[in-house]
Design a protein around this motif. Structure first.
Motif, PDB file in Angstrom:
ATOM      1  N   SER A 369     -17.033  61.096 -78.351  1.00  0.00           N
ATOM      2  CA  SER A 369     -18.282  61.255 -79.090  1.00  0.00           C
ATOM      3  C   SER A 369     -18.015  61.595 -80.553  1.00  0.00           C
ATOM      4  O   SER A 369     -18.613  61.017 -81.463  1.00  0.00           O
ATOM      5  CB  SER A 369     -19.154  62.336 -78.443  1.00  0.00           C
ATOM      6  N   HIS A 370     -17.108  62.547 -80.794  1.00  0.00           N
ATOM      7  CA  HIS A 370     -16.807  62.914 -82.171  1.00  0.00           C
ATOM      8  C   HIS A 370     -16.042  61.816 -82.896  1.00  0.00           C
ATOM      9  O   HIS A 370     -16.093  61.744 -84.135  1.00  0.00           O
ATOM     10  CB  HIS A 370     -16.056  64.239 -82.218  1.00  0.00           C
ATOM     11  N   ARG A 372     -17.046  58.994 -82.608  1.00  0.00           N
ATOM     12  CA  ARG A 372     -18.190  58.095 -82.778  1.00  0.00           C
ATOM     13  C   ARG A 372     -17.956  56.743 -82.095  1.00  0.00           C
ATOM     14  O   ARG A 372     -18.330  55.686 -82.595  1.00  0.00           O
ATOM     15  CB  ARG A 372     -18.536  57.918 -84.261  1.00  0.00           C
ATOM     16  N   VAL A 387     -25.343  59.958 -71.239  1.00  0.00           N
ATOM     17  CA  VAL A 387     -25.208  58.700 -71.976  1.00  0.00           C
ATOM     18  C   VAL A 387     -26.532  57.937 -72.007  1.00  0.00           C
ATOM     19  O   VAL A 387     -26.925  57.383 -73.041  1.00  0.00           O
ATOM     20  CB  VAL A 387     -24.077  57.849 -71.364  1.00  0.00           C
ATOM     21  N   THR A 390     -28.883  59.870 -74.512  1.00  0.00           N
ATOM     22  CA  THR A 390     -28.545  59.784 -75.931  1.00  0.00           C
ATOM     23  C   THR A 390     -28.501  58.356 -76.444  1.00  0.00           C
ATOM     24  O   THR A 390     -28.650  58.115 -77.645  1.00  0.00           O
ATOM     25  CB  THR A 390     -27.168  60.415 -76.200  1.00  0.00           C
ATOM     26  N   GLN A 392     -25.725  56.572 -76.297  1.00  0.00           N
ATOM     27  CA  GLN A 392     -24.423  56.424 -76.940  1.00  0.00           C
ATOM     28  C   GLN A 392     -23.470  55.498 -76.200  1.00  0.00           C
ATOM     29  O   GLN A 392     -22.303  55.367 -76.589  1.00  0.00           O
ATOM     30  CB  GLN A 392     -23.763  57.798 -77.091  1.00  0.00           C
ATOM     31  N   GLN A 419     -23.557  53.499 -81.735  1.00  0.00           N
ATOM     32  CA  GLN A 419     -23.069  54.469 -82.713  1.00  0.00           C
ATOM     33  C   GLN A 419     -24.204  55.200 -83.411  1.00  0.00           C
ATOM     34  O   GLN A 419     -24.030  56.330 -83.888  1.00  0.00           O
ATOM     35  CB  GLN A 419     -22.180  53.764 -83.744  1.00  0.00           C
ATOM     36  N   TYR A 422     -25.096  58.929 -82.826  1.00  0.00           N
ATOM     37  CA  TYR A 422     -24.359  60.030 -83.428  1.00  0.00           C
ATOM     38  C   TYR A 422     -24.864  60.402 -84.822  1.00  0.00           C
ATOM     39  O   TYR A 422     -24.307  61.294 -85.460  1.00  0.00           O
ATOM     40  CB  TYR A 422     -22.875  59.668 -83.529  1.00  0.00           C
ATOM     41  N   SER A 427     -28.769  63.969 -83.696  1.00  0.00           N
ATOM     42  CA  SER A 427     -27.393  63.823 -83.220  1.00  0.00           C
ATOM     43  C   SER A 427     -26.984  65.036 -82.389  1.00  0.00           C
ATOM     44  O   SER A 427     -27.221  66.189 -82.783  1.00  0.00           O
ATOM     45  CB  SER A 427     -26.442  63.684 -84.406  1.00  0.00           C
ATOM     46  N   LEU A 429     -23.942  65.933 -81.905  1.00  0.00           N
ATOM     47  CA  LEU A 429     -22.595  66.341 -82.278  1.00  0.00           C
ATOM     48  C   LEU A 429     -22.473  67.774 -82.798  1.00  0.00           C
ATOM     49  O   LEU A 429     -21.472  68.442 -82.489  1.00  0.00           O
ATOM     50  CB  LEU A 429     -22.016  65.358 -83.309  1.00  0.00           C
ATOM     51  N   TRP A 432     -21.762  69.972 -80.057  1.00  0.00           N
ATOM     52  CA  TRP A 432     -20.602  69.563 -79.269  1.00  0.00           C
ATOM     53  C   TRP A 432     -19.311  69.782 -80.064  1.00  0.00           C
ATOM     54  O   TRP A 432     -18.493  68.874 -80.195  1.00  0.00           O
ATOM     55  CB  TRP A 432     -20.724  68.091 -78.884  1.00  0.00           C
TER      56      TRP A 432
END
Length: 468
Positions: A369-370, A372, A387, A390, A392, A419, A422, A427, A429, A432
């Motif tokens: 995830s980080h 991306r 998933v 989100t 993602q 993407q 994110y 987001s 992130l 996370w």
């Protein structure tokens, strides 16, 4: 409570001893916890153990790491079972398969008998090898005289509890934190015998009531721990999230390049799987999908490229004619991993249905995830739900090669669509990150050791001034 002055003349710090039943280097959660606690001002020593010839030690940021040598062969098999195996197999009495069947009823009878006789103390007879961790780590803990013990995973729980009890008997108040990395009733036994799981479940049940606090890896697992152990306080959740600050090589140069190591250019579609490899991780489904994904390459970021199962996967790729598109890549330091993975196009989590797989957002989920990366994940409950929520990535049916092909094709056809999850104010992130988890861990330590929290503040402030 004992506080030692820092050798550089800084403020004294409260002592934290972390315990883990491995060699530390492959355990990113343990490393991050030790390093971040030390950065917050706690005096941290991380004790691990491994089958090595002599003790190893190094610095992990401001934390000290010591890995103690475990001697001899793995313990845990009662002598009666060893003797049975010798009589039935070595002496030729029965074929191996029949010997295993004969051994199993005896093991089940052992479990039933010792449960009746000793209840949760039955692990002492069923899994005596657990005492090996006590004999190895106990004296080292006592010598360090901690104010707080942080026991990682299930094997270290009893070791930590007994060390805290010895300290209290000596007039020192020691707090005990248990870090539950997995749901033990849903774990795959580490050895092929009927004693392993009931013995370790009994071990955990005996010692959980003595923990001053519990932390764990997900909200779902926190719920299960409350239910299984009648906890009066909900565990603190520390996600297995990555450190977001870059950890550059000492020479200041760039970190390793995933595509360069794989020998592919930017235009080549590249899938990545990072982490331990075993049958239940489902990478064989990815290998089977490659013939239907022409031109797509796969990077396997693994700790031991020579391991038997890794060789088995590579051999399978060769039989399918896709070995030239499968690349074995070594681990990189966890602080560099996110940037390293970001060179790929898709992050893969093809794991099979297994109780512990259903309840966690695993480390690689956050690392992808980080980085991306769009994520292609099997339909294990918690990660699939996340998933889908989100947007993602794509979810496929576990072990279903055709459905994996569909999911990968969908992501490669429109990567920006995934993407986008994110980006922007929604987001996920920011929450996370390991930095966010470290704040929770520090708050827990401060609550358990309120009289010593100020010393951590003083030491952290001094370190920050010296760094400027």
């Amino acid at each position: 409570m004992r506080l030692d002055a820092d050798p550089a003349g800084q403020a004294p710090r409260a002592r934290v001893v972390m315990l883990v039943d491995n060699g530390v280097e492959g355990d990113s959660r343990v490393q991050k916890a030790a390093r971040s606690a030390a950065d917050a001002g706690w005096d941290v020593t991380l004790l691990g153990c491994a089958r090595i010839d002599e003790e190893r030690s190094w610095q992990l940021g401001r934390a000290r790491v010591r890995v103690l040598p475990m001697g001899g062969a793995p313990a845990g098999t009662p002598s009666g079972i060893r003797g049975l195996r010798h009589r039935l197999v070595i002496r030729g009495g029965l074929p191996l398969s029949m010997a295993r069947l004969a051994r199993r009823p005896i093991e089940h009878a052992q479990v039933r008998f010792w449960r009746v006789v000793q209840g949760d103390r039955a692990w002492r007879r069923l899994e005596p090898g657990l005492w090996g961790y006590e004999r190895l780590l106990g004296p080292a803990i006592d010598e360090l005289r901690p104010d707080l013990i942080h026991a990682h995973d299930f094997r270290m729980l009893g070791v930590g509890v007994r060390a805290a009890q010895r300290a209290r008997a000596d007039g020192r108040r020691v707090s005990l934190v248990w870090d539950a990395h997995e749901w033990l009733p849903g774990a795959r036994p580490r050895r092929d015998n009927a004693r392993w799981l009931p013995a370790h479940l009994a071990y955990v049940r005996e010692y959980v009531p003595h923990a001053d606090a519990v932390v764990t890896v997900s909200e779902t697992l926190a719920d299960l721990l409350v239910r299984d152990h009648a906890l009066t306080e909900r565990p603190t959740v520390l996600l297995n999230a990555p450190v977001t600050a870059d950890e550059r090589p000492a020479d200041g140069g760039p970190g390793p390049d995933l595509r360069q190591l794989c020998g592919v250019d930017r235009r080549t579609p590249l899938l990545v799987y990072s982490g331990a490899l075993a049958a239940q991780r489902g990478v064989d489904t990815v290998i089977a999908a490659l013939p239907r994904l022409p031109g797509v390459h796969l990077a396997l970021v693994v700790g031991d490229p020579a391991a038997a199962y890794v060789r088995e996967l590579v051999a399978g790729a060769g039989r399918l004619g896709v070995a030239d598109r499968v690349h074995l890549v070594p681990y990189v330091p966890h602080g560099q991993l996110v940037e390293f993975l970001s060179a790929a196009d898709v992050g893969l989590i093809p794991i099979h249905h297994w109780p512990n797989h259903e309840i966690a957002l695993i480390t690689k989920f956050f690392e992808y995830s980080h980085a991306r990366l769009p994520i292609v994940v099997s339909d294990v409950k918690t990660m699939a739900e996340t998933v889908r929520a989100t947007g993602q990535g794509e979810v496929f049916r576990a072990r279903d090669t055709a459905d994996l092909v569909r999911a990968v094709r969908a992501v490669l056809a429109d990567p920006r669509r995934y993407q986008a999850a994110y980006e922007g104010p929604d987001s996920p992130l920011p929450g996370w990150t390991w930095e966010a988890q470290a704040d929770r861990l520090d708050a827990l330590y401060r609550r358990l050791l309120p009289a010593l929290a100020g010393h951590a503040d003083d030491d952290q402030e001094t370190a920050e001034v010296n760094a400027r």
